[in-house]
Design a protein around this motif. Sequence first.
Motif, PDB file in Angstrom:
ATOM      1  N   SER A  29       0.824  -1.208   0.000  1.00 55.50           N
ATOM      2  CA  SER A  29       0.000   0.000   0.000  1.00 55.50           C
ATOM      3  C   SER A  29       0.856   1.255   0.000  1.00 55.50           C
ATOM      4  O   SER A  29       0.362   2.361   0.120  1.00 55.50           O
ATOM      5  CB  SER A  29      -0.907  -0.004   1.232  1.00 55.50           C
ATOM      6  N   GLY A  30       2.178   1.079  -0.106  1.00 55.89           N
ATOM      7  CA  GLY A  30       3.064   2.232  -0.134  1.00 55.89           C
ATOM      8  C   GLY A  30       3.495   2.720   1.245  1.00 55.89           C
ATOM      9  O   GLY A  30       4.095   3.776   1.376  1.00 55.89           O
ATOM     10  N   VAL A  31       3.201   1.945   2.295  1.00 52.89           N
ATOM     11  CA  VAL A  31       3.656   2.335   3.644  1.00 52.89           C
ATOM     12  C   VAL A  31       5.132   1.977   3.796  1.00 52.89           C
ATOM     13  O   VAL A  31       5.944   2.784   4.247  1.00 52.89           O
ATOM     14  CB  VAL A  31       2.790   1.658   4.734  1.00 52.89           C
ATOM     15  N   THR A  32       5.484   0.747   3.405  1.00 49.64           N
ATOM     16  CA  THR A  32       6.896   0.355   3.335  1.00 49.64           C
ATOM     17  C   THR A  32       7.137  -0.253   1.952  1.00 49.64           C
ATOM     18  O   THR A  32       6.200  -0.473   1.200  1.00 49.64           O
ATOM     19  CB  THR A  32       7.257  -0.690   4.424  1.00 49.64           C
ATOM     20  N   CYS A  33       8.411  -0.491   1.646  1.00 53.75           N
ATOM     21  CA  CYS A  33       8.742  -1.009   0.317  1.00 53.75           C
ATOM     22  C   CYS A  33       9.445  -2.354   0.470  1.00 53.75           C
ATOM     23  O   CYS A  33      10.303  -2.519   1.326  1.00 53.75           O
ATOM     24  CB  CYS A  33       9.647   0.002  -0.397  1.00 53.75           C
ATOM     25  N   ARG A  34       9.071  -3.296  -0.387  1.00 53.78           N
ATOM     26  CA  ARG A  34       9.618  -4.657  -0.270  1.00 53.78           C
ATOM     27  C   ARG A  34      11.089  -4.734  -0.622  1.00 53.78           C
ATOM     28  O   ARG A  34      11.769  -5.667  -0.248  1.00 53.78           O
ATOM     29  CB  ARG A  34       8.856  -5.599  -1.212  1.00 53.78           C
ATOM     30  N   TRP A  35      11.590  -3.806  -1.423  1.00 53.05           N
ATOM     31  CA  TRP A  35      12.976  -3.956  -1.896  1.00 53.05           C
ATOM     32  C   TRP A  35      13.914  -2.871  -1.369  1.00 53.05           C
ATOM     33  O   TRP A  35      14.998  -2.681  -1.865  1.00 53.05           O
ATOM     34  CB  TRP A  35      13.045  -4.054  -3.417  1.00 53.05           C
ATOM     35  N   THR A  36      13.447  -2.129  -0.369  1.00 53.33           N
ATOM     36  CA  THR A  36      14.397  -1.261   0.330  1.00 53.33           C
ATOM     37  C   THR A  36      14.557  -1.764   1.763  1.00 53.33           C
ATOM     38  O   THR A  36      13.768  -2.593   2.224  1.00 53.33           O
ATOM     39  CB  THR A  36      13.949   0.211   0.348  1.00 53.33           C
ATOM     40  N   ASP A  37      15.575  -1.277   2.443  1.00 49.13           N
ATOM     41  CA  ASP A  37      15.938  -1.791   3.758  1.00 49.13           C
ATOM     42  C   ASP A  37      15.056  -1.173   4.848  1.00 49.13           C
ATOM     43  O   ASP A  37      15.388  -0.126   5.384  1.00 49.13           O
ATOM     44  CB  ASP A  37      17.428  -1.480   4.007  1.00 49.13           C
ATOM     45  N   THR A  38      13.948  -1.833   5.159  1.00 47.64           N
ATOM     46  CA  THR A  38      13.113  -1.380   6.275  1.00 47.64           C
ATOM     47  C   THR A  38      13.660  -2.014   7.552  1.00 47.64           C
ATOM     48  O   THR A  38      13.730  -3.237   7.634  1.00 47.64           O
ATOM     49  CB  THR A  38      11.648  -1.837   6.092  1.00 47.64           C
ATOM     50  N   PRO A  39      14.051  -1.205   8.553  1.00 46.01           N
ATOM     51  CA  PRO A  39      14.536  -1.799   9.794  1.00 46.01           C
ATOM     52  C   PRO A  39      13.472  -2.749  10.369  1.00 46.01           C
ATOM     53  O   PRO A  39      12.279  -2.476  10.275  1.00 46.01           O
ATOM     54  CB  PRO A  39      14.731  -0.595  10.721  1.00 46.01           C
TER      55      PRO A  39
END
Length: 368
Positions: free
Chosen positions: A225-235
């Motif tokens: 939904s654009g809250v986090t991204c699957r291919w960037t480094d979310t802590p």
Amino acid sequence: MLGGILVTLALSSSVWAIDVVKFRGDNGITEATGKILVQAADGGVLLLTPVGVLLPLGSSEVIEITQNDLPFQAATPKEAATYWLQRLPKNFEVYTTAHYVVLHNASRDYARWCGSLLERLYNGFTAYFSHKGLTIERPAFPLVIVVFATRQQYIEHCREEVGDAIERIQGHYNLETNVVTTYDLTGSNGTATAAQIARYIMQPGVQQTITTLVHEASHQLANNSGVTCRWTDTPQWVSEGLAMFFETPDLRSSRGWSTVGALNYERLQRFRAYLPQRPSDSLATLIRDNSRFQNLSTAMDAYAEAWALTYFLLQQNGQAFITYLARLREKSPLVYDSPEERVEDFSQAFGDLRQVESEFLRYILRLR
Ligand SMILES: [Zn+2]
């Protein structure tokens, strides 16, 4: 999971053209189409396919990359269903809701119950973030949920994908496939009727089981939904903190989701029990890397602290949290931040760590 590729390039410049990658697969030379998200200096790529699968291909696998002029288009729910049905046992059926494609060999009533639960989560989730001023994107890819009739079938089908941890869980979300997989939690072996499900959810202790399903679905929702991204480094404290913020199922209402933002007593109790032995650098170790989540002896306290921190920040400093999430989404694909960068990003969003620490503890201790 996505750590196999060394990445030096940023987003592909031709985001709208379809990339065609010829590669050596398990069954010989094959072709996949999609959008290349990153291309490593050694020639490896990360390909996003139309059904939303992330396909990491090493340099030794990639034979040729070409492009055609057609625009990249995400699969329709029907196309996604067809794709996944080919990869599931023969007796699976499709149950579609506004945002979800439920593939199941459990009963239709159970699929319907799952679909309705997840649609209510979807509404609660998007309403919460929209209210906070975050523009929620309609998911580009159909949200696929696979429901096995029995726990045994679930374990057999997913053991290779999940590993031995499969014995301890009731469902999982896979960042690469973008799919949530679970089973008929009522224990009816796939025959549950609506009346049986209604009785089941009233039983004591069941809430905790359903929490797992909602938790995994929240991971999927955050990443679509654009809250986090699957291919960037979310802590990990962020991704787990968000999933725990939404995980408490609302089993009473047939429409809303009244438990969004409600206290998660399970996690709060765990955090309170951790407090007497909580080291003075606990906040820093939670933020700087994911190690506390990956060690069995520290994971439960890390989860509890991640919930408490996310709860505190969303309730007390929501705008800063939204800005922080945007900063995380803008990072380069598959580039993993150093501990120093993580702390720096955090401090920029929320202020000096010592200051946050004292306000955080004061806030959590007051919760009733
Ligand atoms: Zn989780």
